[in-house]
Scaffold this active site. Structure first.
Site, mmCIF file in Angstrom:
data_model
loop_
_atom_site.group_PDB
_atom_site.id
_atom_site.type_symbol
_atom_site.label_atom_id
_atom_site.label_comp_id
_atom_site.label_asym_id
_atom_site.label_seq_id
_atom_site.Cartn_x
_atom_site.Cartn_y
_atom_site.Cartn_z
ATOM 1 N N GLY A 26 0.782 -1.231 0.000
ATOM 2 C CA GLY A 26 0.000 0.000 0.000
ATOM 3 C C GLY A 26 0.810 1.276 0.000
ATOM 4 O O GLY A 26 0.402 2.277 0.596
ATOM 5 N N HIS A 72 0.282 2.611 -13.552
ATOM 6 C CA HIS A 72 1.147 1.578 -14.133
ATOM 7 C C HIS A 72 2.580 2.102 -14.163
ATOM 8 O O HIS A 72 2.816 3.240 -14.581
ATOM 9 C CB HIS A 72 0.694 1.224 -15.548
ATOM 10 C CG HIS A 72 1.519 0.135 -16.171
ATOM 11 N ND1 HIS A 72 1.356 -1.190 -15.823
ATOM 12 C CD2 HIS A 72 2.531 0.178 -17.075
ATOM 13 C CE1 HIS A 72 2.224 -1.924 -16.512
ATOM 14 N NE2 HIS A 72 2.944 -1.114 -17.275
ATOM 15 N N ASP A 107 -4.251 -2.170 -19.402
ATOM 16 C CA ASP A 107 -3.455 -0.944 -19.529
ATOM 17 C C ASP A 107 -3.759 -0.192 -20.820
ATOM 18 O O ASP A 107 -2.883 0.460 -21.401
ATOM 19 C CB ASP A 107 -1.947 -1.267 -19.470
ATOM 20 C CG ASP A 107 -1.546 -1.968 -18.183
ATOM 21 O OD1 ASP A 107 -2.141 -1.676 -17.135
ATOM 22 O OD2 ASP A 107 -0.648 -2.830 -18.238
ATOM 23 N N ASN A 114 1.339 3.253 -2.586
ATOM 24 C CA ASN A 114 0.552 4.259 -3.303
ATOM 25 C C ASN A 114 -0.609 4.757 -2.445
ATOM 26 O O ASN A 114 -0.954 5.937 -2.470
ATOM 27 C CB ASN A 114 0.029 3.694 -4.625
ATOM 28 C CG ASN A 114 1.054 3.753 -5.735
ATOM 29 O OD1 ASN A 114 1.650 4.792 -5.987
ATOM 30 N ND2 ASN A 114 1.285 2.636 -6.403
#
Length: 206
Positions: free
Chosen positions: A11, A109, A150, A13
């Site tokens: 975690g 990404h 993506d 981010n």
């Protein structure tokens, strides 16, 4: 704007988002829920420390992908979620979940899409690919999620230099610190303030 952050691991981010909401970098935003597919994910501890509600929704607990997707939809809707943020969420998303939050789900990404992305490119594999190809520059991309991998409209990108002698781990750390933790909070703030619009498959910032 109420957001949910979906995570599978540590975690980092998520922590960047928590910190940027706290210091006012991200405005008009409340982290209403953190969801993980793994009950032991450290990200859940980060959420609890910050006083954020958590939920664990494991794909293996459901008879099929559609049932898992519906459980995610119900969990998100029950919390009044307006934007879903995938921050290191290593789960192939069911089609019904993607459709339910079309234009309201973003992903980070760790490369400059369309390079080093798509099926099989996640985690350290991305950075291994960058080094193997001899890239001089890499970075990160925030994009909307669609039915592909993506392939959704790109919101923000930030470049990061590749250094001589980089290992995948060292490059991963630099991309997180210099790019991911910068552009993911910025993208959330832009969306929360109605500054992102999708036209003909391209995201435009107003």
């Amino acid at each position: 704007m109420k957001i949910a952050v979906c995570v599978s691991g540590g975690g980092t981010n998520l922590q960047a988002i928590i910190d940027k909401v706290a210091d006012g970098t991200i405005t008009n935003t409340e982290i209403a829920l953190v969801i993980s597919n793994k009950p032991g994910a450290y990200a859940l501890e980060r959420a609890k420390t910050a006083g954020i509600a958590t939920a664990v929704v494991e794909p293996k607990a459901f008879p099929d992908r559609e049932a898992f997707g519906q459980a995610m939809i119900d969990t998100l809707n029950d919390a009044g979620i307006e934007l879903v943020v995938l921050g290191g969420y290593l789960v192939i998303l069911p089609e019904n979940l993607v459709k339910a939050f079309e234009g309201r789900m973003i992903n980070i990404h760790p490369s400059l899409i369309p390079s080093h992305c798509g099926d099989g490119y996640y985690g350290l594999k991305v950075h291994e690919s960058v080094l193997k190809r001899g890239n001089k520059v890499t970075g990160a991309t925030v994009h909307f999620v669609d039915e592909g991998t993506d392939s959704g409209p790109i919101i923000l990108q930030k470049a990061v230099d590749v250094h001589e002698g980089d290992t995948p781990e060292a490059l991963q750390k630099r991309v997180m610190e210099e790019a991911e933790w910068v552009i993911l909070p910025k993208a959330i703030d832009l969306i929360a303030n109605n500054r992102v619009e999708i036209k003909e498959g391209i995201a435009h910032i107003r």
